[in-house]
Design a protein around this motif. Structure first.
Motif, PDB file in Angstrom:
ATOM      1  N   PHE A 136     -10.492 -69.143  24.727  1.00  0.00           N
ATOM      2  CA  PHE A 136     -10.372 -70.185  23.707  1.00  0.00           C
ATOM      3  C   PHE A 136     -11.714 -70.811  23.317  1.00  0.00           C
ATOM      4  CE2 PHE A 136      -6.071 -70.019  25.507  1.00  0.00           C
ATOM      5  CZ  PHE A 136      -5.324 -69.925  24.340  1.00  0.00           C
ATOM      6  N   ARG A 137     -12.694 -70.716  24.218  1.00  0.00           N
ATOM      7  CA  ARG A 137     -14.072 -71.167  23.963  1.00  0.00           C
ATOM      8  C   ARG A 137     -14.263 -72.678  23.943  1.00  0.00           C
ATOM      9  NH1 ARG A 137     -17.075 -67.259  25.403  1.00  0.00           N
ATOM     10  NH2 ARG A 137     -18.826 -68.126  24.239  1.00  0.00           N
ATOM     11  N   ASN A 138     -13.223 -73.460  23.677  1.00  0.00           N
ATOM     12  CA  ASN A 138     -13.356 -74.926  23.694  1.00  0.00           C
ATOM     13  C   ASN A 138     -12.015 -75.570  24.007  1.00  0.00           C
ATOM     14  OD1 ASN A 138     -11.998 -75.830  21.047  1.00  0.00           O
ATOM     15  ND2 ASN A 138     -13.445 -74.273  20.338  1.00  0.00           N
ATOM     16  N   ILE A 139     -12.060 -76.833  24.422  1.00  0.00           N
ATOM     17  CA  ILE A 139     -10.857 -77.537  24.866  1.00  0.00           C
ATOM     18  C   ILE A 139      -9.893 -77.804  23.715  1.00  0.00           C
ATOM     19  CG2 ILE A 139     -11.731 -79.895  24.567  1.00  0.00           C
ATOM     20  CD1 ILE A 139      -9.787 -78.706  27.644  1.00  0.00           C
ATOM     21  N   ASP A 140     -10.397 -77.993  22.503  1.00  0.00           N
ATOM     22  CA  ASP A 140      -9.525 -78.292  21.365  1.00  0.00           C
ATOM     23  C   ASP A 140      -8.640 -77.100  21.024  1.00  0.00           C
ATOM     24  OD1 ASP A 140     -10.573 -80.929  20.951  1.00  0.00           O
ATOM     25  OD2 ASP A 140     -12.351 -79.998  20.097  1.00  0.00           O
ATOM     26  N   ALA A 141      -9.222 -75.904  21.057  1.00  0.00           N
ATOM     27  CA  ALA A 141      -8.439 -74.702  20.769  1.00  0.00           C
ATOM     28  C   ALA A 141      -7.394 -74.476  21.854  1.00  0.00           C
ATOM     29  CB  ALA A 141      -9.361 -73.495  20.659  1.00  0.00           C
ATOM     30  N   LEU A 142      -7.753 -74.744  23.097  1.00  0.00           N
ATOM     31  CA  LEU A 142      -6.800 -74.598  24.189  1.00  0.00           C
ATOM     32  C   LEU A 142      -5.665 -75.608  24.059  1.00  0.00           C
ATOM     33  CD1 LEU A 142      -5.839 -73.475  26.898  1.00  0.00           C
ATOM     34  CD2 LEU A 142      -7.482 -74.992  28.039  1.00  0.00           C
ATOM     35  N   ALA A 143      -6.016 -76.854  23.767  1.00  0.00           N
ATOM     36  CA  ALA A 143      -4.997 -77.904  23.639  1.00  0.00           C
ATOM     37  C   ALA A 143      -4.039 -77.640  22.487  1.00  0.00           C
ATOM     38  CB  ALA A 143      -5.670 -79.267  23.463  1.00  0.00           C
ATOM     39  N   ALA A 144      -4.523 -76.962  21.456  1.00  0.00           N
ATOM     40  CA  ALA A 144      -3.695 -76.704  20.269  1.00  0.00           C
ATOM     41  C   ALA A 144      -2.875 -75.424  20.391  1.00  0.00           C
ATOM     42  CB  ALA A 144      -4.585 -76.617  19.034  1.00  0.00           C
ATOM     43  N   ALA A 145      -3.118 -74.621  21.423  1.00  0.00           N
ATOM     44  CA  ALA A 145      -2.446 -73.328  21.556  1.00  0.00           C
ATOM     45  C   ALA A 145      -0.958 -73.494  21.823  1.00  0.00           C
ATOM     46  CB  ALA A 145      -3.091 -72.527  22.681  1.00  0.00           C
ATOM     47  N   ASP A 146      -0.146 -72.664  21.174  1.00  0.00           N
ATOM     48  CA  ASP A 146       1.291 -72.677  21.450  1.00  0.00           C
ATOM     49  C   ASP A 146       1.588 -71.732  22.604  1.00  0.00           C
ATOM     50  OD1 ASP A 146       1.213 -70.089  20.395  1.00  0.00           O
ATOM     51  OD2 ASP A 146       1.979 -70.708  18.443  1.00  0.00           O
ATOM     52  N   ARG A 147       2.830 -71.688  23.008  1.00  0.00           N
ATOM     53  CA  ARG A 147       3.216 -70.916  24.191  1.00  0.00           C
ATOM     54  C   ARG A 147       2.908 -69.432  24.025  1.00  0.00           C
ATOM     55  NH1 ARG A 147       7.657 -68.770  27.159  1.00  0.00           N
ATOM     56  NH2 ARG A 147       7.794 -69.695  29.245  1.00  0.00           N
ATOM     57  N   GLN A 148       3.214 -68.894  22.856  1.00  0.00           N
ATOM     58  CA  GLN A 148       3.000 -67.475  22.626  1.00  0.00           C
ATOM     59  C   GLN A 148       1.515 -67.118  22.695  1.00  0.00           C
ATOM     60  OE1 GLN A 148       5.657 -65.466  22.540  1.00  0.00           O
ATOM     61  NE2 GLN A 148       4.183 -63.769  22.701  1.00  0.00           N
ATOM     62  N   THR A 149       0.675 -68.010  22.158  1.00  0.00           N
ATOM     63  CA  THR A 149      -0.771 -67.777  22.194  1.00  0.00           C
ATOM     64  C   THR A 149      -1.281 -67.799  23.630  1.00  0.00           C
ATOM     65  OG1 THR A 149      -1.017 -68.789  20.014  1.00  0.00           O
ATOM     66  CG2 THR A 149      -3.005 -68.571  21.351  1.00  0.00           C
ATOM     67  N   LEU A 150      -0.772 -68.737  24.422  1.00  0.00           N
ATOM     68  CA  LEU A 150      -1.177 -68.806  25.825  1.00  0.00           C
ATOM     69  C   LEU A 150      -0.760 -67.547  26.578  1.00  0.00           C
ATOM     70  CD1 LEU A 150      -0.236 -72.526  26.562  1.00  0.00           C
ATOM     71  CD2 LEU A 150      -2.547 -71.585  26.524  1.00  0.00           C
ATOM     72  N   LEU A 151       0.429 -67.064  26.302  1.00  0.00           N
ATOM     73  CA  LEU A 151       0.927 -65.882  26.998  1.00  0.00           C
ATOM     74  C   LEU A 151       0.163 -64.611  26.627  1.00  0.00           C
ATOM     75  CD1 LEU A 151       4.778 -66.545  26.820  1.00  0.00           C
ATOM     76  CD2 LEU A 151       3.324 -66.633  28.860  1.00  0.00           C
ATOM     77  N   SER A 152      -0.586 -64.671  25.541  1.00  0.00           N
ATOM     78  CA  SER A 152      -1.365 -63.504  25.121  1.00  0.00           C
ATOM     79  C   SER A 152      -2.650 -63.350  25.934  1.00  0.00           C
ATOM     80  CB  SER A 152      -1.717 -63.597  23.634  1.00  0.00           C
ATOM     81  OG  SER A 152      -2.673 -64.625  23.396  1.00  0.00           O
ATOM     82  N   VAL A 153      -3.016 -64.374  26.697  1.00  0.00           N
ATOM     83  CA  VAL A 153      -4.219 -64.332  27.522  1.00  0.00           C
ATOM     84  C   VAL A 153      -3.912 -63.585  28.817  1.00  0.00           C
ATOM     85  CG1 VAL A 153      -6.005 -65.704  28.683  1.00  0.00           C
ATOM     86  CG2 VAL A 153      -4.928 -66.556  26.578  1.00  0.00           C
ATOM     87  N   ASP A 154      -4.835 -62.751  29.267  1.00  0.00           N
ATOM     88  CA  ASP A 154      -4.641 -61.980  30.502  1.00  0.00           C
ATOM     89  C   ASP A 154      -4.271 -62.888  31.663  1.00  0.00           C
ATOM     90  OD1 ASP A 154      -5.175 -59.609  29.290  1.00  0.00           O
ATOM     91  OD2 ASP A 154      -7.254 -59.465  29.981  1.00  0.00           O
ATOM     92  N   ASP A 155      -3.261 -62.475  32.417  1.00  0.00           N
ATOM     93  CA  ASP A 155      -2.826 -63.154  33.644  1.00  0.00           C
ATOM     94  C   ASP A 155      -2.199 -64.526  33.415  1.00  0.00           C
ATOM     95  OD1 ASP A 155      -3.590 -61.008  35.143  1.00  0.00           O
ATOM     96  OD2 ASP A 155      -5.490 -61.861  35.799  1.00  0.00           O
TER      97      ASP A 155
END
Length: 297
Positions: A136-155
């Motif tokens: 995500f490179r920064n906290i704002d992008a991480l905080a704004a991520a939805d569940r599906q986007t989070l699940l796309s990250v390895d592990d």
């Protein structure tokens, strides 16, 4: 044993009185009062300053005193500490206070992945924090991520994704991040941060045994060359990197799963591009070498 007393486990936190809970599928009960229970608060403070997080020169006893004096209740409070306050701690002199203040100043340069780990998001360990920071490179992008986007990250699975969503849904956590930002902590990756080579790209590596360098240096080498560290062996593991006296259980599991075992020399040749393919399976090619350092299990 006949007549032995049957242990009675508490149903409420002995510190704050909050009813203990247990997540589905988990064995342990825990106190959910993360922002009001003294034990929970002090535990979060200790985690925040730990070596793999912000690496601040303080320990449990210092946290206990700072908490009891009302100087620190949340991580951002560390950055409001002064020489005057620290000299009120039992046995503290100017030299000790200066060391702590200097380490707090140095912690402002700590990388985003360590800051993210320091926040203490449940289930987000050191390796997961690195993955999230790199993605995500920064906290704002991480905080704004939805569940599906989070699940796309390895592990990142369901449990971790839900924990992250819960963390960023709480106003008190967003307010604390704001205070930490104002204190000068890094909440984004540096532009030049990333693997220095792709020699290990796509490879998941587990380490075990004694090496010629420290555990952190081995992990750093893996990450700098595009690889990923893992603490446990699975069908997804590429290699078991084994030094002198590797853990017997890991060696047995690697054999059972058919995971190739490489030694430190092979590992360094792969990084340098001098060895294009590691041994397919079995033990390290140079077991006679006996570098001495830390034991990694």
């Amino acid at each position: 044993m006949p007549g032995a007393a049957v242990p009675v486990f508490p149903d409420r936190c002995p510190d704050c009185g909050t009813e203990l809970v247990r997540d589905e599928g988990e064995a342990k009960f825990f106190c959910p009062n993360t922002d009001g229970c003294p034990t929970q608060i002090k535990g979060k403070l200790v985690h925040f300053i730990s070596r793999k997080a912000m690496n601040v020169l303080a320990g449990d006893a210092t946290i206990e005193q700072l908490y009891n004096l009302g100087f620190v209740r949340r991580p951002s409070d560390f950055y409001s500490l002064t020489m005057e306050k620290l000299l009120q701690l039992d046995g503290w002199k100017e030299r000790s206070a200066r060391r702590l203040l200097d380490s707090l100043e140095a912690s402002r340069k700590t990388g985003f992945d360590h800051v993210l780990f320091a926040l203490g998001i449940r289930y987000v360990g050191e390796t997961t924090a690195k993955s999230l920071a790199g993605h995500f490179r920064n906290i704002d992008a991480l905080a704004a991520a939805d569940r599906q986007t989070l699940l796309s990250v390895d592990d990142i699975g369901d449990v971790i994704a839900d924990s992250i969503l819960d963390y960023f849904s709480r106003p008190e956590h967003l307010e604390e991040i704001k205070r930490l930002r104002q204190a000068g902590l890094k909440f984004s990756m540096d532009e030049n941060t990333g693997p220095k080579s792709a020699a290990l790209a796509g490879n998941i590596i587990v380490i075990s045994g004694n090496f010629s360098v420290s555990r952190d240096e081995i992990k750093e080498l893996i990450e700098q060359n595009g690889g990923k560290n893992s603490s446990s062996l699975s069908n997804r593991t590429t290699w078991l990197l084994a030094g002198e006296k590797p853990g017997p259980e890991k060696m047995k599991k690697a054999e059972k799963l058919g995971i190739p075992v490489i030694g430190e020399e092979e590992f360094r040749k792969i990084i340098a591009g001098d060895l294009l393919q590691a041994p397919e399976s079995g033990t390290p090619s140079h077991p006679e070498e006996k570098p001495v350092q830390l034991t990694l299990f």
